[in-house]
Scaffold this active site. Structure first.
Site, short mmCIF file in Angstrom:
data_model
loop_
_atom_site.label_atom_id
_atom_site.label_comp_id
_atom_site.label_asym_id
_atom_site.label_seq_id
_atom_site.Cartn_x
_atom_site.Cartn_y
_atom_site.Cartn_z
N SER A 52 0.80 -1.24 0.00
CA SER A 52 0.00 0.00 0.00
C SER A 52 0.82 1.28 0.00
CB SER A 52 -0.94 0.02 1.20
OG SER A 52 -2.08 -0.71 0.88
N LYS A 96 0.48 3.27 -3.03
CA LYS A 96 -0.68 4.14 -3.27
C LYS A 96 -0.26 5.60 -3.38
CE LYS A 96 -3.99 0.93 -1.27
NZ LYS A 96 -4.44 0.24 -0.08
N TYR A 141 -3.74 -2.30 -10.45
CA TYR A 141 -3.63 -2.11 -8.99
C TYR A 141 -2.70 -3.17 -8.37
CZ TYR A 141 -4.97 -2.22 -4.05
OH TYR A 141 -4.93 -2.24 -2.68
N TYR A 149 -4.50 3.70 8.29
CA TYR A 149 -5.85 3.09 8.38
C TYR A 149 -6.51 3.42 9.70
CZ TYR A 149 -3.73 0.83 4.45
OH TYR A 149 -3.08 0.61 3.27
N VAL A 170 1.09 -3.80 3.77
CA VAL A 170 1.06 -5.12 4.40
C VAL A 170 2.31 -5.96 4.12
CG1 VAL A 170 -1.45 -5.32 4.68
CG2 VAL A 170 -0.38 -6.12 2.56
N1 GLN Z 1 -2.28 -5.19 -1.98
C1 GLN Z 1 -2.88 -5.08 -0.67
C2 GLN Z 1 -4.39 -5.23 -0.78
O1 GLN Z 1 -4.95 -4.77 -1.73
C3 GLN Z 1 -2.53 -3.77 -0.08
C4 GLN Z 1 -3.04 -3.58 1.31
C5 GLN Z 1 -2.08 -2.91 2.22
O2 GLN Z 1 -0.87 -2.89 2.01
N2 GLN Z 1 -2.58 -2.43 3.32
O3 GLN Z 1 -5.01 -5.80 0.07
#
Ligand code: GLN
Length: 312
Positions: free
Chosen positions: A71, A74, A196, A248, A266
């Site tokens: 993430s 992003k 994505y 988050y 993650v």
């Molecule tokens: N690729 C992960 C997902 O879409 C990214 C989530 C994350 O890093 N928090 O669930």
């Protein structure tokens, strides 16, 4: 700002002591096993790096080991989309904290398919749709953008992680189809998800990630190249959303204890922006129940505390 930040040898010692401390913590949390390829990573690794706006890179531990940035990517997607469509973007994704897990679906239906912010999965999928519809080759564009930011031509997506997430991406597909039903996804859902997953699968080291994001600490200007990566206004805005939403449903606690704009992934990394100083990246794969790395959290919290880095 503490003098230690200006002295690379002392900073290196401090980073090393934080890595050593983190490595001795009791085992807590678990690797992200909902993406099987991430569960295969050696969980007993920890790295810490700082890239400053005057061009220094100081690091300790496994800071040159590549990991899946997930993430944190992003941010890269958001900058590309902001640069392409400007403020139009904010009609399709808002800038409010969600208070929900990163992959939550419930809020999205109540709010008519408009995600709360670009750093939860739904928001990043809308951003991915913007990139898929505005670039003829968005995957290639992303990789060259990140390579340029990191000053490194050997950054690649991890194909195994990409395939693994694609095979187990039902929840992200549910988010995308729900948003498509509200007309907030223009391209084909499968194409948007494909981009994505590619973006999430980028593999980078703590050092590369810190250098590549250092423009956020420098009003949008990359300190190594002097190039403007985004406007000063957009750098401020990205940092603001990172502060309220980057961690988050643990963003409030992170603001309270650390007080820096930050983003987690993650894969186990956390990036934190110290405005007018630089970017900190900590990595260790085991995650807490919010999907944030336990040991990266520990290292960044203690670094910020010892050096008084909170922006508040
Ligand atoms: N690729 C992960 C997902 O879409 C990214 C989530 C994350 O890093 N928090 O669930």
């Amino acid at each position: 700002m503490e003098g230690i930040l200006k002295q690379p040898q002392n900073l290196a010692k401090l980073l090393q002591s934080l890595v050593d401390e983190a490595s001795k913590l009791p085992v807590e949390g678990d690797v992200a096993n909902y993406i099987p390829a991430l569960a295969a990573v050696n969980p007993d690794q920890q790295g810490l790096a700082v890239a400053t706006i005057d061009g220094q890179v100081v690091s300790a531990g496994d800071a040159t080991v590549p990991f899946s940035i997930q993430s944190v990517s992003k941010i890269f997607g958001l900058v590309m989309a902001m640069n392409r469509v400007g403020d139009q973007l904010w009609k399709r994704v808002h800038m409010e904290p969600s208070g929900q897990p990163f992959n939550s679906i419930v809020q999205l239906e109540w709010e008519h398919g408009i995600p709360r912010n670009p750093f939860i999965n739904a928001g990043a999928i809308v951003v991915s749709d913007i990139l898929a519809t505005h670039y003829s080759a968005c995957k290639t564009a992303l990789v060259s953008f990140v390579r340029q930011l990191a000053g490194c031509e050997t950054i690649y997506p991890d194909h195994e992680v990409y395939l693994s997430e694609k095979l187990h991406g039902n929840r992200n597909a549910a988010l995308a189809y729900l948003m498509k039903s509200f007309n907030n996804i223009e391209a084909e859902v499968q194409d948007v998800l494909d981009y994505y997953f590619h973006q999430c699968s980028l593999s980078m080291t703590c050092e590369q990630l810190a250098v590549s994001l250092s423009f956020l600490a420098n009003r949008g200007v990359h300190p190594h190249s002097g190039q403007s990566i985004c406007t000063r206004r957009d750098a401020h805005r990205i940092n603001a959303i990172l502060s309220t939403s980057g961690m988050y449903d643990q963003s409030g606690e992170f603001a309270f204890t650390v007080g820096l704009p930050a983003k987690s992934g993650v894969g186990g990394s956390i990036i934190a922006v110290v405005p007018n100083y630089g970017v900190i990246v900590a990595w260790s794969p085991r995650l807490n129940s919010f999907g944030n790395s336990c040991r990266a959290m520990h290292m960044i919290t203690h670094l910020a505390e010892r050096l008084g880095l909170s922006v508040y």
